[in-house]
Design a protein around this motif. Sequence first.
Motif, PDB file in Angstrom:
ATOM      1  N   ARG A   1      12.663   9.327  56.755  1.00 44.48           N
ATOM      2  CA  ARG A   1      13.773  10.283  56.857  1.00 44.48           C
ATOM      3  C   ARG A   1      13.419  11.673  56.320  1.00 44.48           C
ATOM      4  N   ARG A   2      12.226  11.822  55.810  1.00 46.82           N
ATOM      5  CA  ARG A   2      11.801  13.128  55.286  1.00 46.82           C
ATOM      6  C   ARG A   2      11.066  13.936  56.362  1.00 46.82           C
ATOM      7  N   ILE A   3      11.071  15.246  56.197  1.00 48.28           N
ATOM      8  CA  ILE A   3      10.210  16.097  57.002  1.00 48.28           C
ATOM      9  C   ILE A   3       8.759  15.778  56.633  1.00 48.28           C
ATOM     10  N   GLN A   4       7.911  15.583  57.633  1.00 40.85           N
ATOM     11  CA  GLN A   4       6.507  15.251  57.402  1.00 40.85           C
ATOM     12  C   GLN A   4       5.650  16.503  57.608  1.00 40.85           C
ATOM     13  N   ILE A   5       4.800  16.803  56.633  1.00 41.06           N
ATOM     14  CA  ILE A   5       3.918  17.957  56.715  1.00 41.06           C
ATOM     15  C   ILE A   5       2.476  17.472  56.867  1.00 41.06           C
ATOM     16  N   LEU A   6       1.808  17.921  57.898  1.00 39.78           N
ATOM     17  CA  LEU A   6       0.406  17.595  58.114  1.00 39.78           C
ATOM     18  C   LEU A   6      -0.442  18.824  57.808  1.00 39.78           C
ATOM     19  N   GLY A   7      -1.288  18.702  56.793  1.00 45.97           N
ATOM     20  CA  GLY A   7      -2.189  19.787  56.435  1.00 45.97           C
ATOM     21  C   GLY A   7      -3.598  19.505  56.911  1.00 45.97           C
TER      22      GLY A   7
ATOM     23  N   LEU B   1     -10.587   8.671  62.913  1.00 44.97           N
ATOM     24  CA  LEU B   1     -10.115   7.349  63.326  1.00 44.97           C
ATOM     25  C   LEU B   1     -10.554   7.028  64.746  1.00 44.97           C
ATOM     26  N   LYS B   2     -10.548   5.748  65.074  1.00 46.20           N
ATOM     27  CA  LYS B   2     -10.849   5.312  66.427  1.00 46.20           C
ATOM     28  C   LYS B   2      -9.663   5.615  67.337  1.00 46.20           C
ATOM     29  N   SER B   3      -9.891   5.700  68.608  1.00 45.02           N
ATOM     30  CA  SER B   3      -8.850   6.069  69.575  1.00 45.02           C
ATOM     31  C   SER B   3      -7.629   5.161  69.487  1.00 45.02           C
ATOM     32  N   LYS B   4      -7.854   3.853  69.385  1.00 44.55           N
ATOM     33  CA  LYS B   4      -6.741   2.909  69.308  1.00 44.55           C
ATOM     34  C   LYS B   4      -5.930   3.116  68.030  1.00 44.55           C
ATOM     35  N   GLU B   5      -6.633   3.389  66.921  1.00 49.19           N
ATOM     36  CA  GLU B   5      -5.959   3.618  65.638  1.00 49.19           C
ATOM     37  C   GLU B   5      -5.142   4.905  65.676  1.00 49.19           C
ATOM     38  N   LYS B   6      -5.673   5.913  66.340  1.00 50.81           N
ATOM     39  CA  LYS B   6      -4.965   7.196  66.425  1.00 50.81           C
ATOM     40  C   LYS B   6      -3.597   7.020  67.090  1.00 50.81           C
ATOM     41  N   LYS B   7      -3.561   6.343  68.217  1.00 48.46           N
ATOM     42  CA  LYS B   7      -2.289   6.151  68.926  1.00 48.46           C
ATOM     43  C   LYS B   7      -1.336   5.284  68.104  1.00 48.46           C
ATOM     44  N   GLU B   8      -1.877   4.248  67.482  1.00 45.40           N
ATOM     45  CA  GLU B   8      -1.041   3.360  66.673  1.00 45.40           C
ATOM     46  C   GLU B   8      -0.427   4.099  65.490  1.00 45.40           C
ATOM     47  N   ARG B   9      -1.226   4.907  64.798  1.00 43.93           N
ATOM     48  CA  ARG B   9      -0.717   5.632  63.618  1.00 43.93           C
ATOM     49  C   ARG B   9       0.367   6.646  64.014  1.00 43.93           C
ATOM     50  N   MET B  10       0.150   7.356  65.099  1.00 48.72           N
ATOM     51  CA  MET B  10       1.120   8.363  65.512  1.00 48.72           C
ATOM     52  C   MET B  10       2.415   7.731  66.026  1.00 48.72           C
ATOM     53  N   ASP B  11       2.311   6.570  66.649  1.00 46.58           N
ATOM     54  CA  ASP B  11       3.518   5.866  67.087  1.00 46.58           C
ATOM     55  C   ASP B  11       4.369   5.463  65.876  1.00 46.58           C
ATOM     56  N   LYS B  12       3.702   5.025  64.807  1.00 43.81           N
ATOM     57  CA  LYS B  12       4.426   4.638  63.590  1.00 43.81           C
ATOM     58  C   LYS B  12       4.959   5.857  62.844  1.00 43.81           C
ATOM     59  N   LEU B  13       4.252   6.983  62.952  1.00 37.01           N
ATOM     60  CA  LEU B  13       4.690   8.199  62.268  1.00 37.01           C
ATOM     61  C   LEU B  13       5.942   8.777  62.923  1.00 37.01           C
ATOM     62  N   CYS B  14       6.008   8.667  64.245  1.00 39.24           N
ATOM     63  CA  CYS B  14       7.140   9.251  64.982  1.00 39.24           C
ATOM     64  C   CYS B  14       8.220   8.197  65.192  1.00 39.24           C
ATOM     65  N   THR B  15       8.992   7.917  64.174  1.00 37.66           N
ATOM     66  CA  THR B  15      10.071   6.940  64.282  1.00 37.66           C
ATOM     67  C   THR B  15      11.361   7.619  64.722  1.00 37.66           C
ATOM     68  N   TYR B  16      12.352   6.801  64.995  1.00 41.92           N
ATOM     69  CA  TYR B  16      13.657   7.332  65.409  1.00 41.92           C
ATOM     70  C   TYR B  16      14.300   8.143  64.287  1.00 41.92           C
ATOM     71  N   ASP B  17      13.990   7.805  63.021  1.00 44.22           N
ATOM     72  CA  ASP B  17      14.608   8.473  61.879  1.00 44.22           C
ATOM     73  C   ASP B  17      13.895   9.759  61.468  1.00 44.22           C
ATOM     74  N   THR B  18      12.660   9.960  61.944  1.00 46.05           N
ATOM     75  CA  THR B  18      11.891  11.122  61.502  1.00 46.05           C
ATOM     76  C   THR B  18      12.519  12.408  62.029  1.00 46.05           C
ATOM     77  N   PRO B  19      12.956  13.316  61.133  1.00 44.08           N
ATOM     78  CA  PRO B  19      13.635  14.533  61.592  1.00 44.08           C
ATOM     79  C   PRO B  19      12.690  15.601  62.120  1.00 44.08           C
ATOM     80  N   GLY B  20      11.392  15.491  61.792  1.00 41.11           N
ATOM     81  CA  GLY B  20      10.454  16.498  62.282  1.00 41.11           C
ATOM     82  C   GLY B  20       9.098  16.382  61.613  1.00 41.11           C
ATOM     83  N   ILE B  21       8.060  16.832  62.319  1.00 41.90           N
ATOM     84  CA  ILE B  21       6.689  16.864  61.798  1.00 41.90           C
ATOM     85  C   ILE B  21       6.184  18.295  61.946  1.00 41.90           C
ATOM     86  N   ILE B  22       5.659  18.839  60.855  1.00 40.65           N
ATOM     87  CA  ILE B  22       5.214  20.233  60.855  1.00 40.65           C
ATOM     88  C   ILE B  22       3.738  20.296  60.487  1.00 40.65           C
TER      89      ILE B  22
END
Length: 310
Positions: free
Chosen positions: A50-56, A66-87
């Motif tokens: 539920r927090r704003i996520q900051i990527l530095g 990361l490997k290609s499969k891991e990259k997609k998996e991590r980003m799918d988990k990062l972008c949840t329905y509750d995530t208000p935004g990623i900066i």
Amino acid sequence: MAKVTANDLIKHFNLEILAGEEGIHRPITMSDISRPGIEMAGFFTYYPARRIQILGRTEVSFFQQLKSKEKKERMDKLCTYDTPGIILSRGLVTPPELLESANENGVPVLRSDITTTRLIGQITTFLEARLSKTTAVHGVLVDIYGIGVLLTGASGVGKSETALDLVRRGHRLVADDSVEIRQQGDSLMGSPPELIKHLLEIRGLGIIDVMTLFGAGAVRPFKKISISIHLELWDEKKAYDRLGIEEASISILDTDIPKYTIPVRPGRNLAVLVEVAAMNFRLKRMGINAAQEFSERLTDVIEEGDREDF
């Protein structure tokens, strides 16, 4: 509590929209910011979605390893329905996996040229101010020797006249008639409504502009509220505190501040009394309590008299 969205951040910080534009009106409910470093490593058990996520630079650099499969998996988990935004900070290049997951889940991905630490500080300050609890109190707020004094009382008791006298004595007006109070941590910050900023209403004279009459040094845009002083008409049947040993308090937005009651009747100089109350509060914060010292002296005198009688 005011509603804040990613769209407000876009406008205030001039952020660039990269993906998930349909989600820019999602509500942001927390002022805390998260840097999902451990999540990039695959640990999402306590992911604060539920927090704003900051990527530095650190998070993006690690992600690229990361490997290609891991990259997609991590980003799918990062972008949840509750995530208000990623900066993304520092104008970093956005991973395509993030853009894809963000568009699939409607999570806004934004970018800023500001450094990561600075961006976190600015967004946190903005969100804390916008999401903090607020209320409005009928009264007057004055800055007296650095002490924010909230004057309350019934209409016509003399709050505005007292404030005018205090301004003439070199103190600064914050708000008259209505004080907007915002919770900031353990403190209460008071400010005037925009419509009546710098104005005082004096019965018989009408509305006066304090800044125009007394200069810019006579007003303040906001001030931390330290004490409350309630003005009330003198009641002959009421026993007023004469020593000040036991202090009363008032609770505003779940925060307690000292409260003093000053009875009003002809001949009493309210401005001087309020000024002295503020100075006495400052002394107490410095460890000097005249009432307590008097009580201790009185106790010593009584005990000495008892010993002599014995």
